[in-house]
Design a protein around this motif. Structure first.
Motif, PDB file in Angstrom:
ATOM      1  N   SER A 112       2.811  32.719  26.339  1.00  0.00           N
ATOM      2  CA  SER A 112       2.196  33.959  25.865  1.00  0.00           C
ATOM      3  C   SER A 112       3.236  34.873  25.230  1.00  0.00           C
ATOM      4  O   SER A 112       3.002  35.463  24.176  1.00  0.00           O
ATOM      5  CB  SER A 112       1.491  34.675  27.022  1.00  0.00           C
ATOM      6  OG  SER A 112       0.401  33.926  27.490  1.00  0.00           O
ATOM      7  N   ARG A 113       4.388  34.979  25.870  1.00  0.00           N
ATOM      8  CA  ARG A 113       5.462  35.803  25.317  1.00  0.00           C
ATOM      9  C   ARG A 113       5.975  35.217  24.000  1.00  0.00           C
ATOM     10  O   ARG A 113       6.231  35.948  23.041  1.00  0.00           O
ATOM     11  CB  ARG A 113       6.600  35.902  26.338  1.00  0.00           C
ATOM     12  CG  ARG A 113       7.885  36.527  25.866  1.00  0.00           C
ATOM     13  CD  ARG A 113       7.863  38.008  25.845  1.00  0.00           C
ATOM     14  NE  ARG A 113       7.556  38.643  27.105  1.00  0.00           N
ATOM     15  CZ  ARG A 113       7.595  39.970  27.283  1.00  0.00           C
ATOM     16  NH1 ARG A 113       7.944  40.753  26.282  1.00  0.00           N
ATOM     17  NH2 ARG A 113       7.274  40.506  28.432  1.00  0.00           N
ATOM     18  N   ALA A 114       6.097  33.897  23.933  1.00  0.00           N
ATOM     19  CA  ALA A 114       6.662  33.257  22.754  1.00  0.00           C
ATOM     20  C   ALA A 114       5.762  33.409  21.534  1.00  0.00           C
ATOM     21  O   ALA A 114       6.237  33.715  20.432  1.00  0.00           O
ATOM     22  CB  ALA A 114       6.929  31.778  23.036  1.00  0.00           C
ATOM     23  N   VAL A 115       4.456  33.197  21.698  1.00  0.00           N
ATOM     24  CA  VAL A 115       3.556  33.241  20.538  1.00  0.00           C
ATOM     25  C   VAL A 115       2.973  34.627  20.307  1.00  0.00           C
ATOM     26  O   VAL A 115       2.464  34.913  19.217  1.00  0.00           O
ATOM     27  CB  VAL A 115       2.401  32.218  20.680  1.00  0.00           C
ATOM     28  CG1 VAL A 115       2.945  30.822  20.902  1.00  0.00           C
ATOM     29  CG2 VAL A 115       1.438  32.605  21.804  1.00  0.00           C
ATOM     30  N   GLY A 116       3.049  35.499  21.323  1.00  0.00           N
ATOM     31  CA  GLY A 116       2.406  36.801  21.212  1.00  0.00           C
ATOM     32  C   GLY A 116       3.313  37.923  20.756  1.00  0.00           C
ATOM     33  O   GLY A 116       2.888  39.079  20.712  1.00  0.00           O
ATOM     34  N   THR A 117       4.569  37.623  20.426  1.00  0.00           N
ATOM     35  CA  THR A 117       5.498  38.643  19.957  1.00  0.00           C
ATOM     36  C   THR A 117       6.170  38.167  18.672  1.00  0.00           C
ATOM     37  O   THR A 117       6.063  37.013  18.286  1.00  0.00           O
ATOM     38  CB  THR A 117       6.576  38.936  21.016  1.00  0.00           C
ATOM     39  OG1 THR A 117       7.274  37.723  21.326  1.00  0.00           O
ATOM     40  CG2 THR A 117       5.964  39.490  22.294  1.00  0.00           C
ATOM     41  N   GLY A 118       6.852  39.084  18.009  1.00  0.00           N
ATOM     42  CA  GLY A 118       7.612  38.726  16.815  1.00  0.00           C
ATOM     43  C   GLY A 118       6.910  39.060  15.515  1.00  0.00           C
ATOM     44  O   GLY A 118       5.946  39.825  15.477  1.00  0.00           O
ATOM     45  N   GLU A 119       7.399  38.457  14.438  1.00  0.00           N
ATOM     46  CA  GLU A 119       6.952  38.792  13.087  1.00  0.00           C
ATOM     47  C   GLU A 119       5.475  38.487  12.849  1.00  0.00           C
ATOM     48  O   GLU A 119       4.800  39.207  12.122  1.00  0.00           O
ATOM     49  CB  GLU A 119       7.793  38.015  12.058  1.00  0.00           C
ATOM     50  CG  GLU A 119       9.266  38.352  12.068  1.00  0.00           C
ATOM     51  CD  GLU A 119       9.548  39.756  11.542  1.00  0.00           C
ATOM     52  OE1 GLU A 119       8.674  40.304  10.846  1.00  0.00           O
ATOM     53  OE2 GLU A 119      10.639  40.277  11.824  1.00  0.00           O
ATOM     54  N   GLY A 120       4.967  37.419  13.450  1.00  0.00           N
ATOM     55  CA  GLY A 120       3.585  37.037  13.181  1.00  0.00           C
ATOM     56  C   GLY A 120       2.575  37.553  14.164  1.00  0.00           C
ATOM     57  O   GLY A 120       1.399  37.171  14.112  1.00  0.00           O
ATOM     58  N   ALA A 121       2.997  38.425  15.088  1.00  0.00           N
ATOM     59  CA  ALA A 121       2.109  38.915  16.141  1.00  0.00           C
ATOM     60  C   ALA A 121       1.500  40.257  15.753  1.00  0.00           C
ATOM     61  O   ALA A 121       2.212  41.232  15.515  1.00  0.00           O
ATOM     62  CB  ALA A 121       2.871  39.049  17.454  1.00  0.00           C
ATOM     63  N   ALA A 122       0.186  40.293  15.680  1.00  0.00           N
ATOM     64  CA  ALA A 122      -0.532  41.522  15.350  1.00  0.00           C
ATOM     65  C   ALA A 122      -1.151  42.117  16.608  1.00  0.00           C
ATOM     66  O   ALA A 122      -1.281  41.453  17.640  1.00  0.00           O
ATOM     67  CB  ALA A 122      -1.615  41.235  14.319  1.00  0.00           C
ATOM     68  N   LEU A 123      -1.564  43.370  16.500  1.00  0.00           N
ATOM     69  CA  LEU A 123      -2.268  44.052  17.593  1.00  0.00           C
ATOM     70  C   LEU A 123      -3.463  44.788  17.008  1.00  0.00           C
ATOM     71  O   LEU A 123      -3.331  45.541  16.040  1.00  0.00           O
ATOM     72  CB  LEU A 123      -1.342  45.038  18.309  1.00  0.00           C
ATOM     73  CG  LEU A 123      -1.973  45.904  19.410  1.00  0.00           C
ATOM     74  CD1 LEU A 123      -2.494  45.041  20.543  1.00  0.00           C
ATOM     75  CD2 LEU A 123      -0.965  46.921  19.942  1.00  0.00           C
ATOM     76  N   ALA A 124      -4.637  44.545  17.585  1.00  0.00           N
ATOM     77  CA  ALA A 124      -5.854  45.267  17.206  1.00  0.00           C
ATOM     78  C   ALA A 124      -6.432  45.887  18.466  1.00  0.00           C
ATOM     79  O   ALA A 124      -6.819  45.171  19.394  1.00  0.00           O
ATOM     80  CB  ALA A 124      -6.870  44.328  16.565  1.00  0.00           C
ATOM     81  N   LEU A 125      -6.466  47.214  18.520  1.00  0.00           N
ATOM     82  CA  LEU A 125      -6.863  47.922  19.729  1.00  0.00           C
ATOM     83  C   LEU A 125      -8.048  48.839  19.440  1.00  0.00           C
ATOM     84  O   LEU A 125      -8.011  49.649  18.522  1.00  0.00           O
ATOM     85  CB  LEU A 125      -5.690  48.749  20.260  1.00  0.00           C
ATOM     86  CG  LEU A 125      -5.884  49.378  21.644  1.00  0.00           C
ATOM     87  CD1 LEU A 125      -5.891  48.297  22.726  1.00  0.00           C
ATOM     88  CD2 LEU A 125      -4.782  50.396  21.934  1.00  0.00           C
ATOM     89  N   GLY A 126      -9.098  48.694  20.243  1.00  0.00           N
ATOM     90  CA  GLY A 126     -10.278  49.542  20.102  1.00  0.00           C
ATOM     91  C   GLY A 126     -10.155  50.819  20.924  1.00  0.00           C
ATOM     92  O   GLY A 126      -9.502  50.842  21.971  1.00  0.00           O
ATOM     93  N   THR A 127     -10.791  51.877  20.447  1.00  0.00           N
ATOM     94  CA  THR A 127     -10.738  53.162  21.129  1.00  0.00           C
ATOM     95  C   THR A 127     -11.977  53.976  20.780  1.00  0.00           C
ATOM     96  O   THR A 127     -12.804  53.557  19.978  1.00  0.00           O
ATOM     97  CB  THR A 127      -9.470  53.940  20.723  1.00  0.00           C
ATOM     98  OG1 THR A 127      -9.387  55.159  21.477  1.00  0.00           O
ATOM     99  CG2 THR A 127      -9.501  54.289  19.242  1.00  0.00           C
TER     100      THR A 127
END
Length: 366
Positions: free
Chosen positions: A96-111
């Motif tokens: 999870s840490r390896a694929v979920g961080t770095g240049e190709g990791a996006a974040l979409a957060l609802g609010t």
């Protein structure tokens, strides 16, 4: 109406975590779902300044205690919840840490609005301070709705697209829709997708004055996050928890909440290729008032001849507002982990909001 069902190469969910009134982390959430444990507590004097004295809050959650003192002096509650949930997901496994961080990791957060409490506190400070301009500049970022997503990206080196989507109770579905689009367009390799909502006296009073006066569930809070990525048949180590068959969103015309939601549901089933009889579990948002009543009636009608587990969470963790759809999704995943018999079956998420948005998602559980 926005349809996000895809054909071959549908995205998959490979990890999840949650910070909820059940506690911090996926284990605490899964145990709470399994036990069907209510979480409402009576607030202390400081927290009971709202219209009612009970709420479903994350137990013993203090930002500086959970995340440490460095970089958290001015961090508000909703940002702390989001940063904690993202961190819990990334810390779950090395993958999870390896694929979920770095240049190709996006974040979409609802609010809904970010932090209503931070907005009101900053405005009050600007009016009641020694001079109108004597405010703490470090607290200004908390008044912007994308603060939680931005801080999460900074903390964990998420260098891909960073997006905050306001949508009330349907915000988590909008975030899931946006995540699929990012992956389909090649703008990201993975997406941390979730939604967050805090409990505060400001939010409590806003909800109180926005409702119809009827007794509703206590307010809840928290953040749930999914790790969404393209299906990788060649990656034998990809731990697929669910396949995202479809996400469909709609807008209510007039007062026909039931008709709009039913159109979403039938459209999602048709375009995904899933059969109604495959649905093994359903999680409604359980919104208060007429919208929630319409949601319950539509789901009951649609699944009249289907035996599906009801995983609606509002009676356990309260009205979690913008975080509700994300919590509904992880409730389905937790249910699948405990019930191997639902492997290959479909989980349904439905959501309605008083602002006139409706939506649903279909997940093929693994």
């Amino acid at each position: 109406m926005t349809t996000t069902a895809t054909g071959a190469g549908r995205p998959v969910i490979t990890a999840w975590s949650a910070v909820s009134p059940f506690g911090i982390g996926r284990t605490a959430f899964a145990e709470g779902v399994r036990e069907r444990r209510p979480t409402a507590v009576v607030l202390d004097d400081a927290g009971a300044a709202g219209p009612r004295d009970e709420a479903c809050v994350v137990p013993a959650f203090e930002v500086r205690t959970v995340l440490g003192k460095k970089g958290t002096r001015s961090m508000d509650r909703v940002t702390g919840l989001a940063v904690t949930a993202v961190g819990a997901l990334l810390d779950d496994t090395e993958r999870s840490r390896a694929v979920g961080t770095g240049e190709g990791a996006a974040l979409a957060l609802g609010t809904t609005t970010g932090s209503a409490q931070s907005m009101m506190d900053f405005t009050r400070e600007s009016l009641t301070g020694d001079q109108p301009f004597f405010v703490d500049p470090a607290r200004f970022p908390n008044t912007v709705m994308n603060c939680a997503a931005g801080q999460s990206a900074i903390w964990y080196q998420l260098k891909g697209p960073n997006t905050t989507i306001a949508g009330g109770r349907t915000a988590g579905l909008h975030a899931l829709n946006y995540s699929r689009r990012l992956l389909a367009a090649g703008r990201a390799q993975t997406v941390l997708c979730g939604a967050a909502e805090e409990y505060s006296t400001a939010r409590a009073w806003l909800e109180h004055h926005s409702g119809d006066g009827a007794r509703t569930a206590p307010l809840g809070e928290g953040c749930a996050v999914l790790l969404v990525e393209p299906a990788a048949g060649e990656d034998a180590g990809q731990p697929v928890l669910a396949e995202i068959l479809a996400v469909e969103l709609g807008v209510v015309l007039g007062d026909d909440v039931a008709g709009s939601l039913m159109a979403c549901l039938r459209g999602a089933l048709r375009r995904s290729g899933a059969d109604l009889t495959e649905i093994a579990a359903v999680a409604r948002c359980g919104a208060p008032g007429a919208e929630g009543d319409a949601e319950a009636a539509v789901v009951s009608e649609l699944l009249a001849d289907v035996e599906a587990a009801d995983l609606t969470q509002v009676g356990l963790i309260g009205d979690t507002g913008a975080a509700s759809a994300a919590f509904q999704a992880v409730a389905l995943l937790a249910h699948a982990e405990d019930n191997p018999a639902v492997a290959g079956k479909v989980g349904l998420v439905t959501s309605v909001d008083r602002t006139g948005t409706v939506g649903c998602a279909l997940l093929r559980l693994r």
